[in-house]
Design an enzyme around this catalytic site. Structure first.
Site, mmCIF file in Angstrom:
data_model
loop_
_atom_site.group_PDB
_atom_site.id
_atom_site.type_symbol
_atom_site.label_atom_id
_atom_site.label_comp_id
_atom_site.label_asym_id
_atom_site.label_seq_id
_atom_site.Cartn_x
_atom_site.Cartn_y
_atom_site.Cartn_z
ATOM 1 N N HIS A 114 0.046 -47.700 -31.059
ATOM 2 C CA HIS A 114 1.190 -48.442 -31.717
ATOM 3 C C HIS A 114 1.854 -47.309 -32.593
ATOM 4 O O HIS A 114 3.038 -47.434 -32.694
ATOM 5 C CB HIS A 114 0.380 -49.085 -32.919
ATOM 6 C CG HIS A 114 -0.332 -50.223 -32.129
ATOM 7 N ND1 HIS A 114 0.069 -50.927 -31.116
ATOM 8 C CD2 HIS A 114 -1.688 -51.012 -32.711
ATOM 9 C CE1 HIS A 114 -1.029 -52.042 -30.841
ATOM 10 N NE2 HIS A 114 -1.646 -51.910 -31.902
ATOM 11 N N LYS A 143 7.348 -56.797 -31.616
ATOM 12 C CA LYS A 143 7.570 -57.254 -32.946
ATOM 13 C C LYS A 143 9.049 -57.359 -32.938
ATOM 14 O O LYS A 143 9.744 -56.475 -32.643
ATOM 15 C CB LYS A 143 7.040 -56.191 -34.000
ATOM 16 C CG LYS A 143 5.479 -56.452 -33.905
ATOM 17 C CD LYS A 143 4.991 -55.533 -35.207
ATOM 18 C CE LYS A 143 3.333 -55.570 -35.164
ATOM 19 N NZ LYS A 143 2.802 -56.702 -35.856
ATOM 20 N N ASP A 189 -7.578 -46.748 -31.110
ATOM 21 C CA ASP A 189 -7.091 -48.073 -31.503
ATOM 22 C C ASP A 189 -5.563 -48.369 -31.921
ATOM 23 O O ASP A 189 -5.117 -49.132 -31.701
ATOM 24 C CB ASP A 189 -8.228 -48.621 -32.758
ATOM 25 C CG ASP A 189 -7.717 -50.258 -32.836
ATOM 26 O OD1 ASP A 189 -7.763 -50.865 -31.915
ATOM 27 O OD2 ASP A 189 -7.932 -50.773 -34.212
ATOM 28 N N LYS A 228 -7.976 -48.336 -42.000
ATOM 29 C CA LYS A 228 -8.336 -49.665 -42.338
ATOM 30 C C LYS A 228 -8.805 -49.788 -44.076
ATOM 31 O O LYS A 228 -8.859 -48.447 -44.767
ATOM 32 C CB LYS A 228 -9.808 -50.220 -41.432
ATOM 33 C CG LYS A 228 -9.524 -50.012 -40.205
ATOM 34 C CD LYS A 228 -9.119 -51.407 -39.631
ATOM 35 C CE LYS A 228 -8.898 -51.520 -38.177
ATOM 36 N NZ LYS A 228 -8.219 -52.596 -37.571
HETATM 37 C C1 BG6 Z 1 -4.821 -53.905 -32.747
HETATM 38 C C2 BG6 Z 1 -5.802 -53.364 -33.297
HETATM 39 O O1 BG6 Z 1 -4.095 -53.493 -31.803
HETATM 40 O O2 BG6 Z 1 -3.596 -54.175 -34.163
HETATM 41 C C3 BG6 Z 1 -6.623 -53.621 -34.663
HETATM 42 O O3 BG6 Z 1 -6.917 -53.332 -32.324
HETATM 43 C C4 BG6 Z 1 -5.350 -53.610 -35.743
HETATM 44 O O4 BG6 Z 1 -7.359 -53.124 -35.108
HETATM 45 C C5 BG6 Z 1 -4.102 -54.618 -35.142
HETATM 46 O O5 BG6 Z 1 -5.846 -54.670 -36.669
HETATM 47 C C6 BG6 Z 1 -2.826 -54.408 -36.307
HETATM 48 O O6 BG6 Z 1 -1.918 -55.303 -35.599
HETATM 49 P P1 BG6 Z 1 -0.867 -55.816 -36.786
HETATM 50 O O7 BG6 Z 1 0.184 -56.738 -35.790
HETATM 51 O O8 BG6 Z 1 -1.367 -56.595 -37.593
HETATM 52 O O9 BG6 Z 1 -0.140 -54.688 -37.409
#
Ligand code: BG6
Length: 508
Positions: free
Chosen positions: A260, A202, A255, A357
């Protein structure tokens, strides 16, 4: 077409060096990731003249398609995001091919077809023997695919290179991640393996590094003497959509948190790397994870699952009634954690992480909250807001960086209020939509640059940090589910988690 290299050209910087001519082979090409990210990103690179010439894509999946039906399916996707017109797409799509097969087929079956297709396309387009495999499949298929590729003589080349991109989550826990890595290493060496966390691609995440290390003013205050706390929020308003088969086994901790969120924490907290390159950056991010204390699960973790309700005026189902979800499911869709990074720089600075979510809105932000001034000479009656300074890295939406500080309102009397200094990509660079991170990740993998990809050591450590949380929850969830309403900021306990320490979530 406008592209971001217009700026590069204006500033006299040279255009990046292009990757070697190659074929990208995508496994799981009928799936969501290929439609949403991979083909649109490769096409966007094409429109920016950043793809090698010659170049081709071969898709591999179970669906009963051929080259033409695959192209038609991709064409439907591209209608939504076509960056440079129908004629260009027609030209580009001639370089897209398809092989039908099951991931667990015998090497002498569909993998042989793949072998032959690669040779045919290489011959037709004069592409040297360079192949990048992208595994956009359920994680449980990675091992089988790699083993079978090897058995079908697809992983070695006398004259070119082979590389493999692997999506997250890498394993289900530390043990399975180590096993998976061992299996991959039987076939590929470390320099050929590209483990994805798309957050690293990003623009704003890379800009966090530029902000800290290309500007002399921030690094001196980037520590426990000046920073009160760090908050990382990755909120989504969407539910799990049609991904129940994946999500039921994964949940929010595997996930989002294991990858992340810990990645954002690592980038925020790392020591200055020697160079912006893979080894230096990876070494520093691993050190951050090594400094994280064992999490007190009962005290410092809140998990949750969304109930039925309304979001943006629309009625939505509870998680347990989403298609293919177990009616008694205890899979968490929300997590909040307080993490302690126990090193010289960060001792006593709490890191609060939150993701979920069906939250109020899509909002991804890293907030650095500074300590208050040691002595405020102005009477508190002059202050119409908090006297705290913030730096907010806004990853999405409205990507940019905001510095919030106190200022005097114009007028005869002294009155202060917080004001913002803002950098936003759209106003500064004239780019309303930033390139997707997959563009840069695919570009880098084709070039063999691993800077924005994960090392296995980081992944093992990230599992080591969160495995106890998952284990405890999976043995006996300690909160009654479902426990938060769609459109909220998660369970009440998440608010209490931070408020019990005299602080508040910055985004509410
Ligand atoms: C993905 C997950 O890695 O990242 C998803 O598997 C999630 O569940 C997504 O929605 C979010 O990505 P971003 O770039 O939209 O924040």
């Amino acid at each position: 077409m406008e592209d971001e290299y217009v700026e590069t050209k204006k500033s006299g910087m040279s255009k990046p060096q292009l990757p070697d001519p190659c074929i990208v082979v995508i496994f799981g090409v009928s799936g969501d990731l290929t439609h949403r990210e991979l083909i649109p990103s490769l096409y966007a690179l094409n429109c920016k003249n950043l793809l090698p010439v010659p170049f081709a894509i071969i898709g591999f999946a179970r669906r009963d398609w051929n080259d033409d039906t695959f192209r038609q399916d991709m064409n439907a996707t591209m209608k939504i995001v076509n960056e440079c017109g129908d004629e260009e797409w027609k030209r580009f799509s001639k370089n897209i091919f398809y092989v039908r097969g099951n991931f667990n087929d015998d090497p002498s079956a569909s993998y042989k077809d793949l072998f032959e297709k690669i040779k045919k396309v290489q011959g037709e387009f004069s592409i040297p023997d360079n192949v990048l495999f992208h595994l956009a499949t359920p994680p449980s298929d990675y091992g089988t695919i790699i083993k079978t590729l090897d058995a079908a003589s697809l992983t070695k080349s006398e004259t070119g290179w082979r590389r493999v991109i692997i999506e997250k989550p890498f394993g289900r826990d530390e043990i399975s991640a180590r096993e998976l890595d061992k299996d991959i290493h039987k076939v590929f060496n470390e320099g050929q393996i590209f483990r994805v966390d798309h957050y690293l691609g990003k623009e704003t995440v890379q800009n966090m590094l530029v902000f800290r290390f290309a500007n002399p003013g921030f690094e001196p205050i980037w520590n426990r003497n000046y920073i009160d706390n760090v908050q990382i929020t990755v909120a989504e308003d969407l539910g799990i959509g049609t991904r129940a088969n994946f999500y039921e086994k994964t949940g929010i901790m595997r996930d989002m948190v294991q990858n992340h969120l810990l990645q954002l924490l690592s980038i925020t907290a790392l020591e200055p790397p020697v160079k912006f390159e893979a080894d230096s950056l990876r070494a520093e991010t691993v050190k951050v994870l090594n400094s994280i204390c064992k999490i007190d699960v009962m005290k410092h973790v809140v998990l949750g699952q969304y109930d039925e309700g309304e979001i943006n005026g629309e009625k939505v189902l509870p998680y347990r009634l989403e298609q293919n979800v177990d009616k008694e499911s205890s899979t968490p869709t929300f997590a909040a954690l307080r993490i302690k990074v126990d090193n010289w720089r960060w001792a006593d600075v709490p890191f609060y992480l939150r993701t979920g979510k069906r939250l109020k809105e899509k909002q991804t932000e890293v907030t650095i909250q500074f300590k208050s001034t040691p002595h405020l000479m102005f009477p508190s009656s002059t202050n119409s807001g908090s006297d705290t300074n913030f730096i907010r890295f806004q990853l999405q939406p409205n990507e940019g960086i905001i510095y919030t500080f106190m200022a005097k309102q114009p007028g005869a009397e002294l009155r202060m209020q917080p004001v913002n200094l803002k950098f936003q990509y759209n106003t500064t660079f004239g780019i309303s939509e930033l390139p997707s991170s997959y563009q840069w990740l695919l570009f880098d993998a084709m070039k063999g640059d691993q800077t924005l990809f994960l090392h296995a050591d980081w992944i093992y450590k990230a599992w080591d940090i969160i495995d106890p949380v998952i284990k405890k929850w999976e043995t006996k969830p300690w909160l009654k589910l479902p426990n938060y309403a769609p459109g909220s900021w998660g369970p009440e306990e998440a608010r209490k988690l931070i408020e019990s320490e005299g602080r508040q979530w910055n985004i509410v």
